[in-house]
Every structure is written in C-alpha cells, then in structure tokens.
Design a protein around this motif. Structure first.
Motif, short mmCIF file in Angstrom:
data_model
loop_
_atom_site.label_atom_id
_atom_site.label_comp_id
_atom_site.label_asym_id
_atom_site.label_seq_id
_atom_site.Cartn_x
_atom_site.Cartn_y
_atom_site.Cartn_z
N LEU A 18 4.88 -3.76 8.20
CA LEU A 18 3.73 -3.13 9.21
C LEU A 18 3.91 -3.48 10.70
O LEU A 18 3.58 -4.87 10.63
CB LEU A 18 2.16 -3.07 8.54
CG LEU A 18 1.92 -2.54 7.54
CD1 LEU A 18 0.54 -2.59 7.06
CD2 LEU A 18 2.20 -0.91 7.36
N ARG A 49 -1.64 -10.87 -0.28
CA ARG A 49 -1.10 -9.80 -0.04
C ARG A 49 0.12 -9.48 0.56
O ARG A 49 0.96 -8.60 0.37
CB ARG A 49 -2.36 -9.13 0.90
CG ARG A 49 -3.67 -8.71 0.24
CD ARG A 49 -4.51 -8.21 1.34
NE ARG A 49 -4.24 -6.91 1.85
CZ ARG A 49 -4.76 -6.22 2.81
NH1 ARG A 49 -6.00 -6.87 3.39
NH2 ARG A 49 -4.28 -5.00 3.38
N ASP A 82 -9.19 -6.18 11.37
CA ASP A 82 -8.81 -4.86 11.76
C ASP A 82 -9.38 -3.83 10.39
O ASP A 82 -9.06 -4.30 9.23
CB ASP A 82 -7.27 -4.51 11.38
CG ASP A 82 -6.58 -3.35 11.28
OD1 ASP A 82 -6.94 -2.39 10.61
OD2 ASP A 82 -5.71 -3.04 12.16
N PRO A 108 -1.71 -3.55 -0.85
CA PRO A 108 -3.34 -3.41 -0.68
C PRO A 108 -4.27 -4.39 -0.89
O PRO A 108 -4.01 -5.21 -1.76
CB PRO A 108 -3.46 -2.04 -1.53
CG PRO A 108 -2.11 -1.49 -1.93
CD PRO A 108 -1.28 -2.72 -1.78
N ASP A 109 -5.33 -4.40 -0.18
CA ASP A 109 -6.41 -5.33 -0.33
C ASP A 109 -7.06 -5.06 -1.82
O ASP A 109 -7.12 -4.02 -2.22
CB ASP A 109 -7.65 -5.25 0.72
CG ASP A 109 -8.30 -6.27 0.54
OD1 ASP A 109 -8.17 -7.24 -0.18
OD2 ASP A 109 -9.57 -6.18 1.20
N GLU A 140 -9.18 -1.17 9.14
CA GLU A 140 -8.32 -0.01 8.29
C GLU A 140 -7.61 -1.05 7.30
O GLU A 140 -7.62 -0.67 6.08
CB GLU A 140 -7.29 0.77 9.06
CG GLU A 140 -6.34 1.41 8.18
CD GLU A 140 -5.39 2.37 8.74
OE1 GLU A 140 -4.58 2.87 8.35
OE2 GLU A 140 -5.39 2.23 10.19
N HIS A 141 -7.07 -2.16 7.67
CA HIS A 141 -6.43 -3.08 6.52
C HIS A 141 -7.17 -4.22 6.18
O HIS A 141 -6.71 -4.75 5.01
CB HIS A 141 -5.14 -3.35 7.40
CG HIS A 141 -4.21 -2.30 7.78
ND1 HIS A 141 -4.09 -1.67 8.83
CD2 HIS A 141 -3.39 -1.66 7.00
CE1 HIS A 141 -3.44 -0.76 9.09
NE2 HIS A 141 -2.71 -0.58 7.57
#
Length: 216
Positions: free
Chosen positions: A178, A166, A119, A187-188, A121-122
């Motif tokens: 999520l 995470r 993904d 967050p990464d 975005e994440h």
C-alpha cells in the motif's frame, strides 16, 4: 508471491489487551505493559482454541516478540497446550512499531496537538511518529526474521502485536504494497485473534474479542 516457502504451518497470534490499550495510550515498542483481565481472558480463549485444533503437547515451535505482553499471552497459551514456556524463542524483530516521541502518549492529547493520528480506513498510523518507525522498516525486519527462520521444522506459533503482525502477515501472504504505508498490510483483527498461514494462504482460526471486553 509469499515471502516464505516453509513447509510447516504458521499460527500468528495478536497478544491480549493491555493496560495501555484500555487507557488509549501509545504503546508501540514499550517492553512491558501488563495484560488486563480481558487480556488474560483473550489469552485463555486462544489457548483453548489452539488446543482443540492441535491437541495436547503438539509438535510446534514457540516464538514471541520480546515484549512482556506477548510473553504473558504465550505463557497462558502454552499452559493450555501443555508446552514449556521456557522453550519459547524471542526476537526483537517481532516487536510492535517504534513510536519515538509519541511513545506512551495518550491518543487524545496527540489528536489535539497534531490532528488525525490514525487512518480511519486501515487502522494504521496516518503519519510517521517523530523519531519512530514506519511500516517499510517493519517489513524489512520481519522479512529478515522470516529468512533467518525459514528452516524451522513443522508448525510454529508466533505471538506478536497488532500492527507488526499485520505487516508480517502481509509479507507472508504476498499482499500488494500500500503506497501510503510503503508496506504490504493484512486486514486488521481484534486483540486475541489467531490466524493460520499455510503456503501463503491465511485463514482465521480464532477471532478475539478486542479492546474493553473484560469478564465480569
């Protein structure tokens, strides 16, 4: 709400870069994929940062994933802190996401076979690996570890992995689930990073250099 009421501080660290990382291979719950030179440099930097913060021989409980790369990282950090690596505790519940049939595969090969793997975005997997694990399962196992170790005295240092850390951080800071991952996700952060979690609040105490940052 945070999943733990521990009175001490938790330092959660992501292990240094490995040979699988630099080759862009699926690493997951492989037991031992050795650190690269960059990975050792990241471990050195984490050790230096933690020594500046905690001083030599701090009263801190050492925890690690049972994977070799996490234990290698911890060995370097422990030397900086003048602590005995042999006193560290390990737990399989702290390992990385299980990759099932994708374990050890090259990202590029999987991309050609099954399409988008990550993904964008994440930075998490976009679909469950066949025969592998999904993020809700990680949340269950790290939550179990938290419950079983909630009475650890004082501070502790936990060496983990990119994705499983995470989820642990998400659980510990009470982040919302999520839906696409069925778990709370923090967050990464680049490899070689360390965060401090105290009373459900997270602070980055050292930002790593990430993949491919080998010293000359």
């Amino acid at each position: 709400m945070p999943a733990t009421q521990r009175k001490g501080r938790d330092f959660i660290a992501r292990h240094g870069e490995t040979v699988f990382n630099i080759a862009r291979r699926m690493q997951g719950d492989h037991l031992h994929t050795p650190l690269t030179r960059a990975g050792f440099a990241q471990a050195e930097a984490m050790g230096e940062a933690l020594r500046k913060l905690l001083g030599p021989r701090p009263a801190i409980t050492l925890w690690s994933s049972s994977a070799g790369r996490a234990l290698q990282t911890l060995a370097v950090i422990a030397e900086h802190l003048e602590l005995d690596w042999h006193q560290a505790r390990t737990d399989d519940r702290l390992v990385e996401i299980g990759m099932g049939e994708w374990s050890g595969r090259y990202y590029a090969d999987l991309q050609r076979e099954v399409g988008t793997v990550l993904d964008p975005e994440h930075g998490l997997y976009a679909k469950p690996p066949p025969g592998g694990e999904w993020y809700d399962a990680i949340a269950v196992r790290v939550s179990g570890w938290l419950a079983d170790t909630d009475d650890d005295p004082g501070d502790r240092l936990v060496i983990m992995h990119g994705m499983s850390s995470r989820i642990l951080r998400g659980v510990m800071t009470g982040r919302d689930v999520l839906p696409q991952f069925a778990a709370p996700v923090a967050p990464d952060l680049p490899q070689g990073s360390v965060v401090l979690i105290e009373k459900g609040v997270e602070t980055v105490v050292h930002l790593g250099t990430g993949r491919g940052a080998a010293p000359a």
